[in-house]
Design a protein around this motif. Sequence first.
Motif, PDB file in Angstrom:
ATOM      1  N   VAL A 274      -0.521   0.349   7.535  1.00  0.00           N
ATOM      2  CA  VAL A 274      -1.449  -0.514   8.274  1.00  0.00           C
ATOM      3  C   VAL A 274      -0.924  -0.654   9.704  1.00  0.00           C
ATOM      4  N   LEU A 275      -1.613  -0.020  10.645  1.00  0.00           N
ATOM      5  CA  LEU A 275      -1.211  -0.090  12.047  1.00  0.00           C
ATOM      6  C   LEU A 275      -1.688  -1.395  12.664  1.00  0.00           C
ATOM      7  N   LYS A 276      -1.158  -1.713  13.843  1.00  0.00           N
ATOM      8  CA  LYS A 276      -1.437  -3.029  14.432  1.00  0.00           C
ATOM      9  C   LYS A 276      -2.887  -3.195  14.881  1.00  0.00           C
ATOM     10  N   GLN A 282     -10.883  -4.952   5.908  1.00  0.00           N
ATOM     11  CA  GLN A 282     -11.231  -3.702   5.219  1.00  0.00           C
ATOM     12  C   GLN A 282      -9.992  -3.054   4.610  1.00  0.00           C
ATOM     13  N   ALA A 283      -8.869  -3.165   5.313  1.00  0.00           N
ATOM     14  CA  ALA A 283      -7.629  -2.607   4.783  1.00  0.00           C
ATOM     15  C   ALA A 283      -7.242  -3.286   3.474  1.00  0.00           C
ATOM     16  N   VAL A 307       3.428  -2.139   6.743  1.00  0.00           N
ATOM     17  CA  VAL A 307       2.521  -2.906   7.595  1.00  0.00           C
ATOM     18  C   VAL A 307       3.205  -3.251   8.919  1.00  0.00           C
ATOM     19  N   HIS A 308       2.503  -3.001  10.009  1.00  0.00           N
ATOM     20  CA  HIS A 308       3.030  -3.346  11.338  1.00  0.00           C
ATOM     21  C   HIS A 308       3.300  -4.847  11.405  1.00  0.00           C
ATOM     22  N   GLU A 309       4.448  -5.207  11.980  1.00  0.00           N
ATOM     23  CA  GLU A 309       4.869  -6.612  11.993  1.00  0.00           C
ATOM     24  C   GLU A 309       3.861  -7.541  12.663  1.00  0.00           C
ATOM     25  N   ASP A 310       3.063  -7.031  13.608  1.00  0.00           N
ATOM     26  CA  ASP A 310       2.092  -7.881  14.309  1.00  0.00           C
ATOM     27  C   ASP A 310       0.975  -8.356  13.382  1.00  0.00           C
ATOM     28  N   VAL A 311       0.682  -7.591  12.320  1.00  0.00           N
ATOM     29  CA  VAL A 311      -0.418  -7.961  11.413  1.00  0.00           C
ATOM     30  C   VAL A 311       0.092  -8.193   9.991  1.00  0.00           C
ATOM     31  N   TYR A 312       1.398  -8.189   9.832  1.00  0.00           N
ATOM     32  CA  TYR A 312       1.994  -8.302   8.494  1.00  0.00           C
ATOM     33  C   TYR A 312       1.594  -9.607   7.803  1.00  0.00           C
ATOM     34  N   ALA A 410       6.594   2.953  11.217  1.00  0.00           N
ATOM     35  CA  ALA A 410       5.809   3.036   9.984  1.00  0.00           C
ATOM     36  C   ALA A 410       5.744   4.471   9.475  1.00  0.00           C
ATOM     37  N   ILE A 411       5.522   5.412  10.365  1.00  0.00           N
ATOM     38  CA  ILE A 411       5.458   6.816   9.968  1.00  0.00           C
ATOM     39  C   ILE A 411       6.812   7.278   9.454  1.00  0.00           C
TER      40      ILE A 411
END
Length: 497
Positions: A274-276, A282-283, A307-312, A410-411
């Motif tokens: 899950v990118l920021k 939807q994810a 999951v990117h920390e900004d949206v974690y 993440a990658i």
Amino acid sequence: MTQVKSTSSTNEGVNFISFTKSYINGQWVEGNSGRNYDDLNPFDHSTITSIPIASKEQLEEAFQAAKAAKKEWAANTKLRQDVLKNFIQYLQNNQEAIINTLVLETGSSVLKSQIELHLTTSLLEESLKIVDSLGKVKTVDPTMPGKVNHVYRLPLGVVSTIAPFNFPLFLSIRSIAAALALGNTVVHKPDIQAGLSSGSVIAKGLEESGFPAGVFNSMLTDIQEIGDAMLEHPDVKLICFTGSTAVGRHIGRIAGGSFKRVALELGGNSPFIVLKDANIDQAVKAAIFGKFLHAGQICMAINRFIVHEDVYDEFAKKFVEHASKLPYGNPQDPTTIVGPLINQVQLDKALNKIDKLKAAGADVLLEGQLVGNVLTPYVFGNVDNSSEVAQSEFFAPIAVLIKASSDEHAIEMANDTEHGLSSAIFTSDLARGEELALRVEAGMTHVNDQTVNDLPNIPFGGVKASGVGRYGNPWIIDEFTETKWVSVQEQERQYPF
């Protein structure tokens, strides 16, 4: 010429629970090993039926039957088309009985069973498109005067198929349909835990559809009885296996020593990235489906949520909220989503992983519970991607969330695994999502979707320790046929000596 029987539309009442015999050379034969297997309902451990285990000698009979049937079967394209069409109709006529068998024997929810049957019939319909691929001639530009080059595709011969318990009907048919469509004969061994769903349903359907004796043989047996005979038999030209990486390595060692082909779909550790800039709502919807379908007992199921920390925090909160509301219980209830794990061994493995996650200090975001034989969803946060548990395949309704400091991070974490089956990336930038998808070390990556995807006309398969070979039309043709070069020298050739 073999007479093709028409498929009756009056078979809706068939009870597959009664088909406890192996199917060898067109006959239903009771296993004579002297041992029985009690086929248990995973939900309540009640005995569905008792299956007489087939012996190693009976397996030899099946291989001999397949060997004897291969020449005539390969030569008759029209017969292969007709009986495959009949088989599709048979499955459609008996949907309710097949779904009931999957639910009872494997603990599949009604929804999962419906999905599995749909995938199976879709795959069979696609297999009809490759029936006439044999004997196709391709003229290759000559490299010398007077020489005409042709390339033929020929059947391999006898194919050994070994199926797992989790999607037993579909993962059996995936190999069986291609093998039969391309003129091969089959000896099939289902996981005995799903022997009816994976063996008897198929054998009965093929029998009713007019398949000649010996073309398909289903063995209700186990490793204790037959050992490696499905792998070592000298008539086997291709071994198809879906299951664990450990067993896949064992098969690879045996097959390599005798130069047999293999098609292996092995374990997975599928990342869901899950990118920021992702649409979190939807994810989460995709994540819930990709994790908890069939209680997570799918090789492609999401194993790690990166999951990117900004949206974690947002993702974690919404994911837990959704997971906590999933209906669980008896899979015979059509509203059930999370049913039982297949057996006590798998349940014990899941409970052990839960203990390890807690001992390692992971955040318990959703505390599941054991209700009878059903394990309800667990969610753990701030899990270490390099930990033993995160690096293992769950095969259970246990979700682990891993925080990434950047998209690049993440990658990197997604690729930090020996496996490489399926994967997913959620992002609002579709072009960048596809660019990043190419950097994920997996056979399949889905942008803005979950990891559990399969289509009959795509190259399905993994990389690294997740398998060898590709399913799907037309890639499957290469796996199940031999390519032969025939040249015809139409003019006298001059030789230098």
